[in-house]
Design an enzyme around this catalytic site. Structure first.
Site, PDB file in Angstrom:
ATOM      1  N   GLU A 105       0.468 -35.894  43.586  1.00 28.25           N
ATOM      2  CA  GLU A 105       1.761 -35.258  43.872  1.00 28.25           C
ATOM      3  C   GLU A 105       1.614 -33.862  44.468  1.00 28.25           C
ATOM      4  O   GLU A 105       2.475 -33.409  45.223  1.00 28.25           O
ATOM      5  CB  GLU A 105       2.622 -35.175  42.616  1.00 28.25           C
ATOM      6  CG  GLU A 105       3.195 -36.515  42.164  1.00 28.25           C
ATOM      7  CD  GLU A 105       2.309 -37.225  41.159  1.00 28.25           C
ATOM      8  OE1 GLU A 105       1.132 -36.827  41.009  1.00 28.25           O
ATOM      9  OE2 GLU A 105       2.789 -38.187  40.525  1.00 28.25           O
ATOM     10  N   PHE A 159       8.720 -40.517  26.787  1.00 26.61           N
ATOM     11  CA  PHE A 159       7.564 -40.774  27.638  1.00 26.61           C
ATOM     12  C   PHE A 159       7.782 -40.156  29.018  1.00 26.61           C
ATOM     13  O   PHE A 159       8.829 -40.325  29.629  1.00 26.61           O
ATOM     14  CB  PHE A 159       7.341 -42.290  27.768  1.00 26.61           C
ATOM     15  CG  PHE A 159       6.219 -42.643  28.695  1.00 26.61           C
ATOM     16  CD1 PHE A 159       4.910 -42.300  28.376  1.00 26.61           C
ATOM     17  CD2 PHE A 159       6.467 -43.289  29.890  1.00 26.61           C
ATOM     18  CE1 PHE A 159       3.866 -42.609  29.246  1.00 26.61           C
ATOM     19  CE2 PHE A 159       5.428 -43.608  30.756  1.00 26.61           C
ATOM     20  CZ  PHE A 159       4.121 -43.263  30.435  1.00 26.61           C
ATOM     21  N   GLN A 160       6.787 -39.445  29.484  1.00 31.68           N
ATOM     22  CA  GLN A 160       6.829 -38.746  30.776  1.00 31.68           C
ATOM     23  C   GLN A 160       8.025 -37.801  30.899  1.00 31.68           C
ATOM     24  O   GLN A 160       8.629 -37.662  31.962  1.00 31.68           O
ATOM     25  CB  GLN A 160       6.786 -39.734  31.951  1.00 31.68           C
ATOM     26  CG  GLN A 160       5.428 -40.442  32.031  1.00 31.68           C
ATOM     27  CD  GLN A 160       5.188 -41.171  33.333  1.00 31.68           C
ATOM     28  OE1 GLN A 160       6.106 -41.671  33.967  1.00 31.68           O
ATOM     29  NE2 GLN A 160       3.929 -41.228  33.757  1.00 31.68           N
ATOM     30  N   LYS A 188      17.085 -40.665  35.218  1.00 33.57           N
ATOM     31  CA  LYS A 188      17.060 -42.042  35.718  1.00 33.57           C
ATOM     32  C   LYS A 188      18.417 -42.734  35.605  1.00 33.57           C
ATOM     33  O   LYS A 188      18.823 -43.471  36.503  1.00 33.57           O
ATOM     34  CB  LYS A 188      16.003 -42.846  34.949  1.00 33.57           C
ATOM     35  CG  LYS A 188      15.767 -44.216  35.550  1.00 33.57           C
ATOM     36  CD  LYS A 188      14.618 -44.950  34.881  1.00 33.57           C
ATOM     37  CE  LYS A 188      14.357 -46.275  35.586  1.00 33.57           C
ATOM     38  NZ  LYS A 188      13.259 -47.026  34.948  1.00 33.57           N
ATOM     39  N   MET A 219     -16.047 -16.622  49.785  1.00 31.41           N
ATOM     40  CA  MET A 219     -15.361 -15.345  49.571  1.00 31.41           C
ATOM     41  C   MET A 219     -15.725 -14.765  48.201  1.00 31.41           C
ATOM     42  O   MET A 219     -15.906 -13.550  48.058  1.00 31.41           O
ATOM     43  CB  MET A 219     -13.848 -15.525  49.695  1.00 31.41           C
ATOM     44  CG  MET A 219     -13.074 -14.219  49.750  1.00 31.41           C
ATOM     45  SD  MET A 219     -13.585 -13.152  51.122  1.00 31.41           S
ATOM     46  CE  MET A 219     -12.419 -13.624  52.383  1.00 31.41           C
TER      47      MET A 219
END
Lengths: 565, 163
Positions: A49, A111-112, A161, A474
């Site tokens: 993502e 969940f999630q 949802k 760097m």
């Protein structure tokens, strides 16, 4: 009546979004189903993502359109945070649509589930949680409006949802009014007149232009203004391409790795015209050192909070850069004299320029600067260059001369390693057929390397210019200069064979080890392999450092030059 | 410098945390914060007491104005205004202290709003310094509990903060 999920897709169509970057999951299944049933909005399935958000960000940077990402709840959202913060720091307009657990489960550690609005709040311009399907369309409208207007930025819309399953009439407002959000566009005319007065009195002027010029699509106006005044122009890292780099009046990038002439001109100027830039710590060095010189500062910026934040400003002009430049040009047309003393200033600048602060040592190994110079030649200076963060980023900024805006795509503010490859994807989706090179290093590229798989799926022929020194360059440079060469954790051992890795993903891999092979290899990549992703692993001189350099905490004129070492 | 900032903000979920988050993220201090809906229920009014130099205050007001939910911001302390704070204080009130507490409450124009055999709850309104003085005037051993609302304020006369 249509479902909430269909409303989401209809909104995207209304906003003329042709492509979203995303990754499906439980909470967004209804939306993905609605996406499946149409073909106006294309979906790019990334492999992580974070890359979806970076790609949407680059889509925006390279096109002036709002980039869109779509992710699921919980880990889908937390994975986007780096990308959102990256876009926020560089004021990039973007809308991130996130799934959320059903409304009745919010707060139950479902969940999630995660507190999307809470987690993203400090790194978004604004965010919303949609609690009623009737608010869905107007919220998405607001999100696009807020993202793209004023000082742009990312906006997150969190959609539970159950909302995507509920049915509702679809009505997409054409315009939107918000009593709490009315960004200024036009600058104050009195202030602009004051600015004109000061500009005409200037003896040692400089135009200091940043990313605001690019965001406001004002590059051409800036060029007109600079030509009319015959003033030198410097760009910040974010502003590169906002003024043609091959022009005589361009003195290069300024700041920590700016040119000798740009930093001196900035420091010793008696009038600074700051346009869409914010005097940040990488630009002006130590603010106390910077404030030792007497000068007058005119600052054009759409965000009042950027004005007088780090440097006291004499003439603040709050407004959209393009609109303010229009007004400035109009007033100057009405009567503009070029002060003869600017000629003396130019003589001084030419003397500084004579130091050739970007000259670099020759080596039997490939020098990274040389690779970027050749890349510039081979692409005719007309490619989109994405970069990651580190030495390679500075080499790209210093040696690729950007003549056009929106060609230099990098993470300036947050300095996010790993953006380069997904940035390339976003650029290509917004500019199909363009030449795109990702200048990176073996450290950065491994942070989002899985996206080579996405590139294969959608045929995105990015040329990965991997400046491989086997070190986090760097970090190594700072350790060499400021930590008595104690190279703590800056070596990367067990590197993969990038050629084989590229081939494993179905791409073309090349390893280039000798300076004389650099140009032919690049030519081959951009002609014979024009339509392939080519991973070019350049084995470079491991001791190459970025100069000039203003060490952290030092003044802008206290530069370390390559010749002094 | 002490400043009282008044904010009109959309009365929406999370609006308070946007303001509180801004202060903590940018290192500004909040000494007290009060918030409640106004006569127009779609708007909340927030009063924040903070300390900072002129430059910091300029940044605070600019950053607050940048929040999308914020409708208006004003630094009340820039001009004539009145400010008040409410305190409820529970004290031990037994024996000779019982009469003394009543007298002190009267002197400070406080009101006793709850009485038991051994305690009083005194309600006191005024400038924060008055509440401080009241606490200082009591025997610390007799104070059982205090709760203060934090400052709220309003401009004098024609100075009006409204949409």
């Amino acid at each position: 009546m249509i479902s909430g999920a269909e409303i989401v897709i209809r909104c995207l169509q209304e906003e003329k979004v042709d492509c979203v970057f995303g990754y499906p999951g439980g909470s967004v299944l209804h939306i993905y189903d609605a996406l499946f049933k149409q073909d106006e909005v294309k979906h790019i399935l990334v492999r992580h993502e974070q890359a979806a958000v970076h790609a949407a960000d680059a889509y925006s940077r390279s096109s002036q359109r709002v980039g869109v990402a779509l992710v699921t709840s919980g880990p889908g959202v937390t994975n986007t945070v780096t990308g959102i913060a990256t876009a926020y720091m560089d004021s990039i307009p973007m809308v991130v649509l996130c799934g959320q657990v059903p409304t009745q489960y919010i707060g139950q550690d479902a969940f999630q589930e995660c507190d999307t609005v809470g987690i993203t709040r400090p790194c978004v311009k604004h965010n919303f949680l949609v609690k009623d399907v009737k608010d869905l369309a107007i919220t998405i409208k607001k999100a696009f409006h807020i993202a793209a207007t004023g000082r742009p930025g990312p906006v997150v819309v969190d959609i539970p949802k159950d909302i995507t399953a509920q049915m509702c009439e679809f009505d997409y407002p054409k315009t939107i009014q918000m009593r709490s959000y009315n960004p200024v566009v036009k600058g104050h005319l009195g202030q602009i007149k004051k600015a004109v007065q000061i500009l005409q009195e200037a003896k040692r002027p400089i135009i200091y232009a940043g990313g605001g010029v690019i965001l406001s699509d004002a590059a051409e106006k800036l060029t007109q203004l600079a030509r009319k005044l015959n003033f030198p122009v410097t760009n910040t890292l974010m502003g590169l391409g906002g003024y043609p780099a091959t022009d005589r009046q361009f003195v290069g990038m300024l700041g920590m790795h700016g040119t000798f002439e740009a930093n001196n001109a900035m420091h010793y100027a008696d009038v600074i015209l700051a346009i869409g830039a914010r005097f940040d710590d990488r630009v002006i060095g130590n603010p106390e050192h910077f404030s030792q010189e007497k000068r007058r500062v005119i600052h054009i910026d759409i965000d009042p909070s950027s004005i007088s934040k780090r440097v006291k400003v004499d003439v603040p002009i709050v407004g959209n850069v393009a609109d303010v430049l229009d007004e400035l040009l109009k007033l100057l047309d009405a009567g503009c004299k070029t002060d003869p003393e600017v000629a003396d200033w130019w003589a001084q600048i030419e003397e500084w320029r004579g130091r050739e602060s970007l000259r670099y040592r020759q080596s039997e190994h490939i020098m990274p600067q040389f690779v970027v110079e050749k890349l510039y030649e081979v692409t005719g200076g007309d490619a989109f260059i994405t970069s990651d963060v580190g030495q390679h980023q500075m080499f790209a900024a210093q040696y690729y001369k950007f003549d056009k805006p929106r060609r230099w795509i990098n993470s300036g503010g947050l300095g996010t390693m790993g953006v380069g490859l997904p940035y390339g994807m976003g650029v290509l989706m917004a500019n199909p057929g363009a030449q795109v090179a990702c200048v990176t290093g073996e450290g950065s590229i491994q942070m989002c390397i899985q996206e080579m798989s996405t590139c294969k799926q959608y045929g995105l022929p990015i040329k990965i210019i991997n400046l491989n020194n086997g070190m986090l360059g760097m970090v190594r440079q700072w350790q060499e200069m400021f930590y008595s060469k104690r190279y703590s954790q800056s070596y990367v051992t067990s590197l993969p064979d990038f050629v084989k890795l590229a081939e494993a993903y179905g791409h073309v891999g090349m390893r280039i080890e000798r300076p004389e092979d650099v140009e032919p290899a690049l030519r081959k990549a951009f002609t014979e392999h024009k339509d392939d992703l080519v991973f070019m692993d350049f084995i470079i001189d491991p001791a190459a450092n970025v100069f000039p350099m203003v060490a952290a905490g030092k003044g802008l004129t206290e530069m370390i030059l390559a010749e002094e070492l | 410098m002490r400043h009282i900032i008044s904010i009109l903000i959309e009365n929406e979920a999370g609006a308070l945390s946007r303001v509180a988050g801004l202060f903590s993220a940018r290192g500004y201090n909040i000494e007290s914060l009060t918030v409640a809906p106004t006569e127009d229920e779609s708007l909340s009014r927030m009063t924040i007491l903070t300390h900072g130099s002129d430059e910091v205050l300029e940044q605070i007001t600019k950053q607050l104005n940048k929040l999308v939910d914020v409708v208006k911001v004003v630094d009340l302390s820039e001009a004539a205004h009145v400010e008040r704070e409410l305190m409820l204080i529970k004290v031990r009130a037994t024996g000779k202290d019982r009469e003394e507490m009543k007298r002190m409450a009267d002197i400070f124009r406080g009101r006793i709003i709850d009485v038991t055999e051994s305690t009083y709850v005194i309600e006191l309104t005024g400038a924060s310094s008055k509440l401080d003085s009241f606490i200082a005037a009591l025997d610390a051993g007799l104070i059982l509990e205090t709760v203060r609302t934090g400052v709220c304020g309003i401009g004098r006369g024609d100075r009006i903060l409204k949409v």
